[in-house]
Design a protein around this motif. Structure first.
Motif, PDB file in Angstrom:
ATOM      1  N   TRP A 116      -0.052 -42.571 -21.064  1.00  0.00           N
ATOM      2  CA  TRP A 116      -0.768 -43.822 -20.816  1.00  0.00           C
ATOM      3  C   TRP A 116       0.112 -44.843 -20.109  1.00  0.00           C
ATOM      4  O   TRP A 116       1.202 -45.141 -20.573  1.00  0.00           O
ATOM      5  CB  TRP A 116      -1.266 -44.385 -22.149  1.00  0.00           C
ATOM      6  N   ARG A 117      -0.404 -45.376 -19.006  1.00  0.00           N
ATOM      7  CA  ARG A 117       0.243 -46.485 -18.301  1.00  0.00           C
ATOM      8  C   ARG A 117       1.698 -46.183 -17.985  1.00  0.00           C
ATOM      9  O   ARG A 117       2.591 -46.930 -18.338  1.00  0.00           O
ATOM     10  CB  ARG A 117       0.159 -47.752 -19.166  1.00  0.00           C
ATOM     11  N   SER A 141      -2.919 -43.737 -15.843  1.00  0.00           N
ATOM     12  CA  SER A 141      -2.001 -44.793 -15.406  1.00  0.00           C
ATOM     13  C   SER A 141      -2.670 -46.161 -15.334  1.00  0.00           C
ATOM     14  O   SER A 141      -2.005 -47.178 -15.429  1.00  0.00           O
ATOM     15  CB  SER A 141      -1.386 -44.434 -14.058  1.00  0.00           C
ATOM     16  N   SER A 143      -5.199 -47.175 -17.452  1.00  0.00           N
ATOM     17  CA  SER A 143      -5.850 -47.445 -18.750  1.00  0.00           C
ATOM     18  C   SER A 143      -7.340 -47.145 -18.762  1.00  0.00           C
ATOM     19  O   SER A 143      -8.042 -47.602 -19.661  1.00  0.00           O
ATOM     20  CB  SER A 143      -5.650 -48.898 -19.209  1.00  0.00           C
ATOM     21  N   ALA A 146      -7.987 -45.107 -21.772  1.00  0.00           N
ATOM     22  CA  ALA A 146      -7.507 -45.853 -22.941  1.00  0.00           C
ATOM     23  C   ALA A 146      -8.505 -46.944 -23.329  1.00  0.00           C
ATOM     24  O   ALA A 146      -8.858 -47.091 -24.498  1.00  0.00           O
ATOM     25  CB  ALA A 146      -6.140 -46.458 -22.650  1.00  0.00           C
TER      26      ALA A 146
ATOM     27  N   LEU B  57      -1.880 -53.876 -20.757  1.00  0.00           N
ATOM     28  CA  LEU B  57      -3.257 -53.489 -21.078  1.00  0.00           C
ATOM     29  C   LEU B  57      -4.234 -54.592 -20.667  1.00  0.00           C
ATOM     30  O   LEU B  57      -5.334 -54.319 -20.171  1.00  0.00           O
ATOM     31  CB  LEU B  57      -3.387 -53.185 -22.578  1.00  0.00           C
ATOM     32  N   ASP B  60      -4.893 -54.323 -17.031  1.00  0.00           N
ATOM     33  CA  ASP B  60      -5.851 -53.257 -16.734  1.00  0.00           C
ATOM     34  C   ASP B  60      -7.267 -53.665 -17.113  1.00  0.00           C
ATOM     35  O   ASP B  60      -8.233 -53.298 -16.454  1.00  0.00           O
ATOM     36  CB  ASP B  60      -5.448 -51.972 -17.468  1.00  0.00           C
ATOM     37  N   TYR B  86     -14.217 -52.044 -28.481  1.00  0.00           N
ATOM     38  CA  TYR B  86     -13.219 -52.715 -29.318  1.00  0.00           C
ATOM     39  C   TYR B  86     -13.838 -53.533 -30.444  1.00  0.00           C
ATOM     40  O   TYR B  86     -13.122 -54.160 -31.220  1.00  0.00           O
ATOM     41  CB  TYR B  86     -12.340 -53.628 -28.454  1.00  0.00           C
TER      42      TYR B  86
END
Lengths: 195, 153
Positions: A116-117, A141, A143, A146, B57, B60, B86
């Motif tokens: 991940w990433r 890469s 996300s 994810a 994150l 992203d 989430y």
């Protein structure tokens, strides 16, 4: 309950509180204490997963070793599997790795990795250094997977049943205790479920 | 030391540039995206929105928000996509629903409870105490003695 008396003698004109009023502070204390008992024993950062019992989202990840086919939902079909989200930047992943190596070696369950990433070269170097316990490793890469999985950090491990449904999410490293007490029994249970 | 800093800054610059989205800039999408981003919590650093957070994150997630908006999704659809994965945790402002009733109504309830307590008990008691209680006969005698002269207490 009343203001300071202006004389030492009890005042006949004092506001008459009902007898149960004495219990109000006690009740308030219990309520507040209850909130504290809950709040102080629960991790406020632990976000409950909404993904449990939902199908694994559609995905197709480029393999970390570029010469092979992508990692997709097809790989997870027909068997109980673990999908482990890791990254070369993740220090807890190093901590977790010996247990994953053990699981990979034992062949007890299909173990897949999601890098991940991570720049793929970093992920590959990391696996060369610590050993590769995964059947296949995909690169996420940006996300995409994810976020689709509701991942909040690494490592996280998803237990996927034979129908491709997410049944459990382990947030944080799989320690030997987590493996023996939680994940292994769950795998056994999922394998005994009628297909 | 100063040079080291400059070298480090330059060394990390390409990594920072690599994160900028290669999408054509659309001011309308950007405006909505900022609004959406401010209402979504960064799940890594939970007291920041994804718009404020420096976490990878969050970056992203910002990209994903812009991508989905550019693809024609509405503000609500994008937010729903995130809450679907989430939960309500990802919202900066919790929604008003059954399991958040206590959260939203407790301040009002406490205020009303306090107001009731004041008007029912404390207020009247305070007003009564503005009027001094007359001295008892014994107290009047004591006071007269102390002051050393007769007269009304």
């Amino acid at each position: 309950m009343s203001v300071i008396p202006s004389t030492e003698e009890p005042q006949p004109t004092r506001a008459a509180l009902p007898a149960w009023a004495a219990l109000v502070p006690v009740a308030l204390l219990l309520v507040v204490g209850g909130f504290f008992a809950f709040g102080l024993t629960h991790d406020p950062k632990a976000i409950p997963s909404t993904m449990i019992d939902r199908p694994m989202p559609e995905f197709a990840l480029t393999r970390l070793t570029p010469e092979s086919d992508p990692l997709t939902n097809e790989d997870l079909k027909g068997k109980v599997s673990l999908v482990n989200v890791f990254g070369s930047w993740c220090s807890s992943c190093v901590l977790e790795h010996p247990q994953l190596t053990e699981i990979g070696k034992s062949g007890r369950v299909a173990l897949y990795g999601v890098d991940w990433r991570d720049p793929p070269s970093d992920g590959a170097a990391w696996l060369t250094r610590y050993g590769n316990p995964y059947l296949k490793t995909g690169v996420d890469s940006d996300s995409r997977l994810a976020i689709n999985l509701g991942v909040t950090g690494a490592p996280e491990t998803f237990v996927i049943d034979r129908d491709g449904r997410i049944r459990f999410k382990q947030v944080g490293p799989i320690t030997p205790e987590v493996w023996i007490d939680t994940i292994l029994p769950l795998i056994q249970k999922l394998e005994s479920e009628p297909a | 030391m100063r040079y080291l800093f400059v070298i480090l800054a330059l060394a990390f610059a390409p990594a920072a540039l690599a994160q900028t989205p290669p999408r054509p800039f659309d001011p309308q999408v950007e405006a909505v995206a900022r609004d959406v981003g401010k209402s979504l919590r960064c799940v890594v650093c939970q007291n920041q929105s994804i718009e404020e957070s420096n976490a990878p994150l969050a970056a992203d997630m910002r990209n994903l928000v812009r991508e989905r908006l550019a693809a024609g999704q509405t503000r609500d659809q994008v937010i729903a996509y995130m809450t679907d994965r989430y939960g309500n945790f990802v919202l900066m402002q919790p929604p008003f629903q059954t399991d958040t009733l206590l959260l939203w109504l407790a301040p009002v309830a406490l205020l009303l409870g306090g107001a009731w307590g004041w008007f029912a008990y404390l207020g009247p008691a305070a007003r009564r105490n503005l009027e001094p209680t007359p001295l008892s006969a014994d107290e009047a005698t004591e006071l007269s003695k102390t002051l050393g002269k007769g007269g009304r207490p």
